[in-house]
Every structure is written in C-alpha cells, then in structure tokens.
Design a protein around this motif. Sequence first.
Motif, PDB file in Angstrom:
ATOM      1  N   CYS A 173     -13.403  36.217   1.360  1.00  0.00           N
ATOM      2  CA  CYS A 173     -13.514  35.876   2.778  1.00  0.00           C
ATOM      3  C   CYS A 173     -12.402  36.590   3.521  1.00  0.00           C
ATOM      4  O   CYS A 173     -11.247  36.559   3.091  1.00  0.00           O
ATOM      5  CB  CYS A 173     -13.381  34.368   2.940  1.00  0.00           C
ATOM      6  SG  CYS A 173     -13.151  33.870   4.656  1.00  0.00           S
ATOM      7  N   GLN A 181     -10.978  35.807   6.133  1.00  0.00           N
ATOM      8  CA  GLN A 181      -9.982  34.859   6.608  1.00  0.00           C
ATOM      9  C   GLN A 181      -8.809  34.772   5.622  1.00  0.00           C
ATOM     10  O   GLN A 181      -7.646  34.694   6.005  1.00  0.00           O
ATOM     11  CB  GLN A 181     -10.628  33.485   6.764  1.00  0.00           C
ATOM     12  CG  GLN A 181      -9.681  32.401   7.176  1.00  0.00           C
ATOM     13  CD  GLN A 181     -10.248  31.036   6.858  1.00  0.00           C
ATOM     14  OE1 GLN A 181     -10.642  30.316   7.742  1.00  0.00           O
ATOM     15  NE2 GLN A 181     -10.304  30.691   5.593  1.00  0.00           N
ATOM     16  N   CYS A 207     -12.081  25.505   4.097  1.00  0.00           N
ATOM     17  CA  CYS A 207     -11.618  26.894   4.270  1.00  0.00           C
ATOM     18  C   CYS A 207     -10.134  27.028   3.966  1.00  0.00           C
ATOM     19  O   CYS A 207      -9.615  28.146   3.938  1.00  0.00           O
ATOM     20  CB  CYS A 207     -11.874  27.369   5.696  1.00  0.00           C
ATOM     21  SG  CYS A 207     -13.603  27.348   6.178  1.00  0.00           S
ATOM     22  N   SER A 247     -12.744  30.649  11.787  1.00  0.00           N
ATOM     23  CA  SER A 247     -13.594  30.454  10.604  1.00  0.00           C
ATOM     24  C   SER A 247     -15.066  30.581  11.015  1.00  0.00           C
ATOM     25  O   SER A 247     -15.379  30.668  12.205  1.00  0.00           O
ATOM     26  CB  SER A 247     -13.366  29.048  10.041  1.00  0.00           C
ATOM     27  OG  SER A 247     -13.756  28.084  11.009  1.00  0.00           O
ATOM     28  N   CYS A 248     -15.937  30.545  10.009  1.00  0.00           N
ATOM     29  CA  CYS A 248     -17.368  30.599  10.322  1.00  0.00           C
ATOM     30  C   CYS A 248     -17.746  29.460  11.274  1.00  0.00           C
ATOM     31  O   CYS A 248     -18.471  29.671  12.250  1.00  0.00           O
ATOM     32  CB  CYS A 248     -18.192  30.480   9.038  1.00  0.00           C
ATOM     33  SG  CYS A 248     -17.936  31.858   7.913  1.00  0.00           S
ATOM     34  N   GLY A 262     -15.302  34.341   8.296  1.00  0.00           N
ATOM     35  CA  GLY A 262     -15.819  34.947   7.063  1.00  0.00           C
ATOM     36  C   GLY A 262     -17.079  35.755   7.293  1.00  0.00           C
ATOM     37  O   GLY A 262     -17.261  36.832   6.716  1.00  0.00           O
TER      38      GLY A 262
HETATM   39  S1  SF4 Z   1     -16.737  28.982   5.508  1.00  0.00           S
HETATM   40 FE1  SF4 Z   1     -16.498  31.074   6.319  1.00  0.00          FE
HETATM   41  S2  SF4 Z   1     -14.352  31.167   7.016  1.00  0.00           S
HETATM   42 FE2  SF4 Z   1     -14.521  29.369   5.673  1.00  0.00          FE
HETATM   43  S3  SF4 Z   1     -13.905  30.141   3.641  1.00  0.00           S
HETATM   44 FE3  SF4 Z   1     -16.171  30.280   3.759  1.00  0.00          FE
HETATM   45  S4  SF4 Z   1     -16.579  32.371   4.472  1.00  0.00           S
HETATM   46 FE4  SF4 Z   1     -14.410  31.930   4.908  1.00  0.00          FE
END
Ligand code: SF4
Length: 500
Positions: free
Chosen positions: A53, A55, A78, A144-145, A176
């Motif tokens: 990810c 992030q 996350c 985040s997403c 992400g």
């Molecule tokens: S939900 Fe999105 S921002 Fe959160 S860890 Fe998963 S991919 Fe990364």
Amino acid sequence: MSTINIKEPSVVIREKRLGTINAFTGTASEIVSRSAKGELKDCKRKFSQCLGCNQQQAFCQLAMIRDAVVINHAPIGCAGEFADFNFTYRVEQSRRQLPPALGRYYSTNIAEKDTVFGAAKKLEETIRLAYEREHPNAIFITTSCASGIIGEDIEAVADAATEELGIPVVTCNCEGFRSKIWTTGFDAAYHSVLRGIVQPSEEKSNKINIINFWGSHVFDDVIRRFGYEPRYVIPFSTVEELRHISDAVATIHICPSLSTYMGAGLSQLHGVPEVLVPPAYGVAGTDRWLRALGTILGKEDVAEEIIKEGHEKYVPEIDKLKERFKGKKAYVTAGAAHGQALITLLSELGMDVVGAAVFHHDPVYDSGDDKLDILGQAVKNYKDVPDYRVCNKQACELVNALNRIKPDLILARHGGMTLWGAKFGIPSLLIGDEQFGIGYRGALNYARRIDDTLDSIEFIKNYSKHASNPYTKWWFEQDPGYFQGDGSGRGCQTAGNGGF
Ligand code: SF4
C-alpha cells in the motif's frame, strides 16, 4: 522535463508520471530497450498473492521525522504498520545514540458511520489532541482508501489547523487505491514535505543531502573529504532541518526508486543539483560516482585522490575473492533500482546473474536523465540477465522461477524472500541496509558476505531436505508468469494483449 507541481495537493502517480509498471517477463536488455523506446505497458495479474500500500511507503518516510506527528486518517486497520515502524525507529535511534522516543502516530479510526456522516470532525479533533499531547513542530495527515472514498476536503481541514496552531499541518495524499505502484507513496511523502515544509534558501550551505531510508552513515568520511557535511533525509531529520534542505550543494541518491521525486523537486524548485549517475555500487560504479560528485563540487582532484586510495586499500582483497565466485550463478530480488544496483555489483564480482525479480520498473526517473539508468548500464558493461521479471513480491512467481533456474546464490533486500532459497537448498543472503554495499568498502563487504554465504551450502542443503513447500506440482509445471497478462508466460509482451 518537469514532473513536479507543488501547487497541486496530490502527487501525480508513478504509472502516469513515469510510465512505471509492476509486471514483466523477459530479459534485462528487452526491458531496457523497450523503456528507452517508450514501449512498456503494464498488465494486470489474474491473481495476486499479496499487495503493498503506498500509504505505508509514505509513512516510512514521515514516521521518523523526529519532532513531527503523523495522523493516519483511516480505519484502524490501515495503522498496521505503526508497530513495525515504531520498532525500526527505536532500533535506529539507539544505533545513532539519539535520546529514546516513541513514534508519534495517531489514527482517526474512521468507522462505518463516519463514511456516511463524514469524518472531517474526527480529523479536526485528532489534530488538536495530537498537538496538545505532543507539541510537534509539524503534523502530517496521511490519507487512506476510506477517506478518499468519502471525498471530504482534507486540505481545508489542514489549512484551518495550520492557521489555528501556527505549525505546518500538511496533507499527504497516499490512498492505497490511488496507485498500484506502492513506491508512489514515497513520492506522496516527498510531495508533502516539498510543498508544506521546505522553504527557499537565500544562500547555499556546506551540506549535501543524502536521501535514504534509515541506513548506516557511510557517506560521512567521503563527504567530509570533499569539505562538505552530510545531511541524511528524511528519517531522523527535524522539521527545522527539512525546512533548509533547499540550501544543499548537491543531492545524492542511494536508490533512485526511493528518491527520484525528492531529488528532482529540489533540483527543479530550488536549483540543487542531483548526482545523476547510478549509486556508488561496485568499484567501477564508485569511481564513476566519485567523479560525478567531484565535478558538481568542482573538486575533481579530491575525487581522484579518494579513488586512488580506495583502489589501493580495497581492490586487492576484492580481486582475491572474485576468483572464488567465477562461474557461480546468482539471482537477485529487491526493489527496482536497488535490485539493478545489486545486479551491477554481483556482475562486477564475477558472478553470472541469471535471474532477477524486482518489485516494479520505472522506465525513466523524474530528472528525465538517462545517465541514471542503472539497468541499462549494467547490461552494457556486463551481461544480459536472461530471466528478468518485474514482480511485486508475488512469492509464487519467485518460487517457480527459482525452481527452474536453481542459482548458486540468492541475494535479497527484503525479509520473507530468502526463506524460499533456503527451502530449495540455495544459499541466500539478506542485506536490508542499502548503504552496506556503498563504495569500495561496500563492494568488499558484499564480497565477504557472499563468500560466507556460499560456504553455508551443506547446511542449507541439509535444511532443504526437511523443509516443506506449500506449492503443488501443477504450479511448478506452469510458467512463472502464468498470472501475468494472458498467461502465456511472457507478461504483457504477447501480441493482441494490449501489451508492447
Ligand atoms: S485500506 Fe487502502 S489505505 Fe488502508 S491499508 Fe488497505 S490499501 Fe492501504
């Protein structure tokens, strides 16, 4: 070519900015020539075993700014990397003899109802709480997403908090789902530092920026020999130090995959020149790198002195060890530019690099200068790598390739990759510190460690007799690139697949 626009709150993702891909099967020379012609095109995997990810990559750069707070505006899930990076932060503090301090990371804990009724208020409260508790000199908000899907104006929250608290509160847009190239997260972190922290400088200092993870301080002596001071960024910097990185006389990349955006940002926005040759791996590579740095600093004579001393001190032992490596087959798995640097290093040490799995591929860097093309130069100066794959840590692909190639040595930079070598009875070496291999001493470091690792062959063979393997006979009969593109085993190069 200008790829940096700090007026925009978000970085342009690598797929669009650099044409980065994360799936390819072919040879090193093919990917080099297709990159140069602008012919690379990414393809989808039908199945992914794991994903990174972006992030997390943003966090790994921001989390160790010593007097900043990072707020992850996200569901609590996350925040999985908080513990991991706090551990690294503490270990590396002790290595640097810094006073012990915990990482200051907060999550807004976006819950289901917040995705309906909004989470901006939670973010405002978290910013105030973090400020009251920690009194930081800056606050970074990583998105985040979930926060991206809600689509609230986080920029406005950050701007209001900056005014209220009198410190920079800076967004880092690294959801992400924004990019499937996880290194976009590095760019997002650098974008937020460039736009929210770095100030223009009236005068140059005597500092040279070294953009790195949290590696060992191997550049100290060499930079001081040139009459300058090293400045390692970003981990372990303070906000005040970051404010002034625009006053450096040069920027050094230990890995262009990591730092392409920051290097180009400092160059394009503040006129800080980048050392635009591959990082100093191997004897020939270190010679070239020192000469490039000497030219930027106007100290070519100092570069020649260091080169002469380095050759006298380290090359005889390296040459002796090289004799032992002749005819040995090596396999490399690492992030893109670092993996390519390791290919160069192993080739120079006389090994036959028969395969590599690197995590993504940038056809170009933000500087637009092809002198930084590490793989191109490795192919030109040494040999082609016949099994070169771009594989974002898909262990199944790596395992399948190793089963076919059966090298004498595996060299990896990330944990979780070398165990597969051991299961196949292949001596495997894990080196996490990218600075370990820098310079003449670094080449000798690697030569010695490889020598030791090759000596472990009897132990590893014995170990492999008792190891279990979760993959089926069916999988080993398929091409390693089976899940890329149309399953032909040629990634996205097959005609009619929307590929090259
Ligand atoms: S939900 Fe999105 S921002 Fe959160 S860890 Fe998963 S991919 Fe990364």
